[in-house]
Design a protein around this motif. Sequence first.
Motif, PDB file in Angstrom:
ATOM      1  N   MET A 160      -4.565   9.785  -9.069  1.00  0.00           N
ATOM      2  CA  MET A 160      -4.679   8.551  -8.313  1.00  0.00           C
ATOM      3  C   MET A 160      -4.845   8.917  -6.843  1.00  0.00           C
ATOM      4  O   MET A 160      -3.885   9.259  -6.159  1.00  0.00           O
ATOM      5  CB  MET A 160      -3.430   7.703  -8.560  1.00  0.00           C
ATOM      6  N   THR A 161      -6.083   8.863  -6.374  1.00  0.00           N
ATOM      7  CA  THR A 161      -6.411   9.200  -4.991  1.00  0.00           C
ATOM      8  C   THR A 161      -7.098   8.006  -4.357  1.00  0.00           C
ATOM      9  O   THR A 161      -8.069   7.476  -4.909  1.00  0.00           O
ATOM     10  CB  THR A 161      -7.317  10.454  -4.956  1.00  0.00           C
ATOM     11  N   PHE A 162      -6.583   7.571  -3.199  1.00  0.00           N
ATOM     12  CA  PHE A 162      -7.126   6.411  -2.506  1.00  0.00           C
ATOM     13  C   PHE A 162      -6.588   6.366  -1.088  1.00  0.00           C
ATOM     14  O   PHE A 162      -5.724   7.167  -0.711  1.00  0.00           O
ATOM     15  CB  PHE A 162      -6.782   5.107  -3.241  1.00  0.00           C
ATOM     16  N   THR A 163      -7.080   5.409  -0.326  1.00  0.00           N
ATOM     17  CA  THR A 163      -6.617   5.174   1.039  1.00  0.00           C
ATOM     18  C   THR A 163      -6.241   3.708   1.170  1.00  0.00           C
ATOM     19  O   THR A 163      -7.033   2.833   0.832  1.00  0.00           O
ATOM     20  CB  THR A 163      -7.720   5.533   2.058  1.00  0.00           C
ATOM     21  N   ALA A 164      -5.038   3.442   1.657  1.00  0.00           N
ATOM     22  CA  ALA A 164      -4.587   2.075   1.910  1.00  0.00           C
ATOM     23  C   ALA A 164      -4.693   1.805   3.411  1.00  0.00           C
ATOM     24  O   ALA A 164      -4.411   2.693   4.224  1.00  0.00           O
ATOM     25  CB  ALA A 164      -3.151   1.877   1.436  1.00  0.00           C
ATOM     26  N   ILE A 165      -5.096   0.579   3.753  1.00  0.00           N
ATOM     27  CA  ILE A 165      -5.321   0.249   5.159  1.00  0.00           C
ATOM     28  C   ILE A 165      -4.785  -1.144   5.469  1.00  0.00           C
ATOM     29  O   ILE A 165      -4.787  -2.027   4.609  1.00  0.00           O
ATOM     30  CB  ILE A 165      -6.824   0.345   5.509  1.00  0.00           C
ATOM     31  N   ASP A 166      -4.333  -1.306   6.704  1.00  0.00           N
ATOM     32  CA  ASP A 166      -3.904  -2.616   7.187  1.00  0.00           C
ATOM     33  C   ASP A 166      -4.261  -2.736   8.663  1.00  0.00           C
ATOM     34  O   ASP A 166      -4.026  -1.806   9.442  1.00  0.00           O
ATOM     35  CB  ASP A 166      -2.402  -2.811   7.021  1.00  0.00           C
ATOM     36  N   PHE A 167      -4.829  -3.882   9.015  1.00  0.00           N
ATOM     37  CA  PHE A 167      -5.134  -4.198  10.413  1.00  0.00           C
ATOM     38  C   PHE A 167      -4.262  -5.337  10.894  1.00  0.00           C
ATOM     39  O   PHE A 167      -3.906  -6.232  10.124  1.00  0.00           O
ATOM     40  CB  PHE A 167      -6.598  -4.650  10.565  1.00  0.00           C
ATOM     41  N   GLU A 168      -3.963  -5.326  12.180  1.00  0.00           N
ATOM     42  CA  GLU A 168      -3.415  -6.483  12.891  1.00  0.00           C
ATOM     43  C   GLU A 168      -4.480  -6.889  13.902  1.00  0.00           C
ATOM     44  O   GLU A 168      -5.212  -6.042  14.417  1.00  0.00           O
ATOM     45  CB  GLU A 168      -2.103  -6.139  13.604  1.00  0.00           C
ATOM     46  N   THR A 169      -4.587  -8.186  14.155  1.00  0.00           N
ATOM     47  CA  THR A 169      -5.598  -8.683  15.087  1.00  0.00           C
ATOM     48  C   THR A 169      -4.946  -9.380  16.276  1.00  0.00           C
ATOM     49  O   THR A 169      -3.860  -9.949  16.172  1.00  0.00           O
ATOM     50  CB  THR A 169      -6.574  -9.649  14.393  1.00  0.00           C
ATOM     51  N   ALA A 170      -5.657  -9.351  17.391  1.00  0.00           N
ATOM     52  CA  ALA A 170      -5.156  -9.918  18.643  1.00  0.00           C
ATOM     53  C   ALA A 170      -5.458 -11.400  18.774  1.00  0.00           C
ATOM     54  O   ALA A 170      -4.743 -12.123  19.472  1.00  0.00           O
ATOM     55  CB  ALA A 170      -5.757  -9.159  19.827  1.00  0.00           C
ATOM     56  N   THR A 171      -6.526 -11.840  18.130  1.00  0.00           N
ATOM     57  CA  THR A 171      -6.955 -13.242  18.205  1.00  0.00           C
ATOM     58  C   THR A 171      -7.379 -13.689  16.806  1.00  0.00           C
ATOM     59  O   THR A 171      -7.291 -12.923  15.846  1.00  0.00           O
ATOM     60  CB  THR A 171      -8.147 -13.432  19.168  1.00  0.00           C
ATOM     61  N   GLY A 172      -7.919 -14.878  16.714  1.00  0.00           N
ATOM     62  CA  GLY A 172      -8.457 -15.363  15.455  1.00  0.00           C
ATOM     63  C   GLY A 172      -9.843 -14.828  15.158  1.00  0.00           C
ATOM     64  O   GLY A 172     -10.398 -15.104  14.096  1.00  0.00           O
ATOM     65  N   PHE A 173     -10.405 -14.052  16.071  1.00  0.00           N
ATOM     66  CA  PHE A 173     -11.730 -13.469  15.865  1.00  0.00           C
ATOM     67  C   PHE A 173     -11.586 -12.171  15.076  1.00  0.00           C
ATOM     68  O   PHE A 173     -10.736 -11.330  15.390  1.00  0.00           O
ATOM     69  CB  PHE A 173     -12.437 -13.210  17.187  1.00  0.00           C
ATOM     70  N   GLY A 174     -12.430 -12.004  14.081  1.00  0.00           N
ATOM     71  CA  GLY A 174     -12.333 -10.853  13.191  1.00  0.00           C
ATOM     72  C   GLY A 174     -12.530  -9.511  13.849  1.00  0.00           C
ATOM     73  O   GLY A 174     -12.079  -8.495  13.336  1.00  0.00           O
ATOM     74  N   HIS A 175     -13.172  -9.480  15.009  1.00  0.00           N
ATOM     75  CA  HIS A 175     -13.439  -8.208  15.682  1.00  0.00           C
ATOM     76  C   HIS A 175     -12.335  -7.816  16.667  1.00  0.00           C
ATOM     77  O   HIS A 175     -12.518  -6.922  17.482  1.00  0.00           O
ATOM     78  CB  HIS A 175     -14.795  -8.267  16.401  1.00  0.00           C
ATOM     79  N   ILE A 199      -2.947   4.891   5.152  1.00  0.00           N
ATOM     80  CA  ILE A 199      -2.162   5.783   4.298  1.00  0.00           C
ATOM     81  C   ILE A 199      -3.112   6.504   3.356  1.00  0.00           C
ATOM     82  O   ILE A 199      -3.882   5.866   2.633  1.00  0.00           O
ATOM     83  CB  ILE A 199      -1.132   4.981   3.468  1.00  0.00           C
ATOM     84  N   THR A 200      -3.060   7.813   3.356  1.00  0.00           N
ATOM     85  CA  THR A 200      -3.864   8.626   2.450  1.00  0.00           C
ATOM     86  C   THR A 200      -2.994   9.045   1.266  1.00  0.00           C
ATOM     87  O   THR A 200      -1.901   9.578   1.455  1.00  0.00           O
ATOM     88  CB  THR A 200      -4.403   9.876   3.175  1.00  0.00           C
ATOM     89  N   VAL A 201      -3.480   8.775   0.064  1.00  0.00           N
ATOM     90  CA  VAL A 201      -2.771   9.133  -1.164  1.00  0.00           C
ATOM     91  C   VAL A 201      -3.676  10.069  -1.961  1.00  0.00           C
ATOM     92  O   VAL A 201      -4.834   9.748  -2.227  1.00  0.00           O
ATOM     93  CB  VAL A 201      -2.430   7.872  -1.999  1.00  0.00           C
ATOM     94  N   GLU A 202      -3.135  11.224  -2.308  1.00  0.00           N
ATOM     95  CA  GLU A 202      -3.862  12.197  -3.118  1.00  0.00           C
ATOM     96  C   GLU A 202      -3.028  12.531  -4.342  1.00  0.00           C
ATOM     97  O   GLU A 202      -1.861  12.915  -4.204  1.00  0.00           O
ATOM     98  CB  GLU A 202      -4.165  13.452  -2.297  1.00  0.00           C
ATOM     99  N   ASP A 203      -3.631  12.363  -5.498  1.00  0.00           N
ATOM    100  CA  ASP A 203      -2.949  12.642  -6.774  1.00  0.00           C
ATOM    101  C   ASP A 203      -1.590  11.947  -6.853  1.00  0.00           C
ATOM    102  O   ASP A 203      -0.603  12.539  -7.289  1.00  0.00           O
ATOM    103  CB  ASP A 203      -2.798  14.154  -6.982  1.00  0.00           C
TER     104      ASP A 203
END
Length: 170
Positions: free
Chosen positions: A1-16, A24-28
């Motif tokens: 099971m190898t994958f990368t988990a990601i989470d963003f926080e935003t400063a405004t309601g604009f997606g950019h 988080i990097t997960v290997e095996d």
Amino acid sequence: MTFTAIDFETATGFGHSACAVGIITVEDGVITEEYHTLIQPPENEYWYRNIMVHGIKPADTLNVPTFDALFPEIQKRLFGKKIVAHNESFDRSVLTKTMAYYGLYYDELEIANRWECTVKIYRANGYPKANLQYCCDRNNIQLNHHEALSDARACAKLYLLHNGQVKLGV
């Protein structure tokens, strides 16, 4: 099971307006790397509502790099990987919109247009609520909600749990 988990926080309601990312990097089936950085959003603009959610303020990002300057570090952790997020449509949208804002091309990451989504997984597993706090509480996963690294780590653990890789409680 190898994958990368990601989470963003935003400063405004604009997606950019990414202002923090946790990866988080997960290997095996094992977490092998944790990456977190604050990001200066465009014009270092914040909405009060967003500050109340994550606690990140303009003063916190005034002297940190913008997304385009941080992108090489982010890219090396995402390139060609299976990506997992809790509410993947939000985090994927933040990534694609922030990249587009800075003239970067999502296709160059060589990742899927749809990611694995722990919200959808836990809803399908019959959870009456599938928000991150509820899923973590139910499975005894420590969470400092709306802190990008903690959210990404919790998402990784939920994904591992779903795939039978770890036992985290009931």
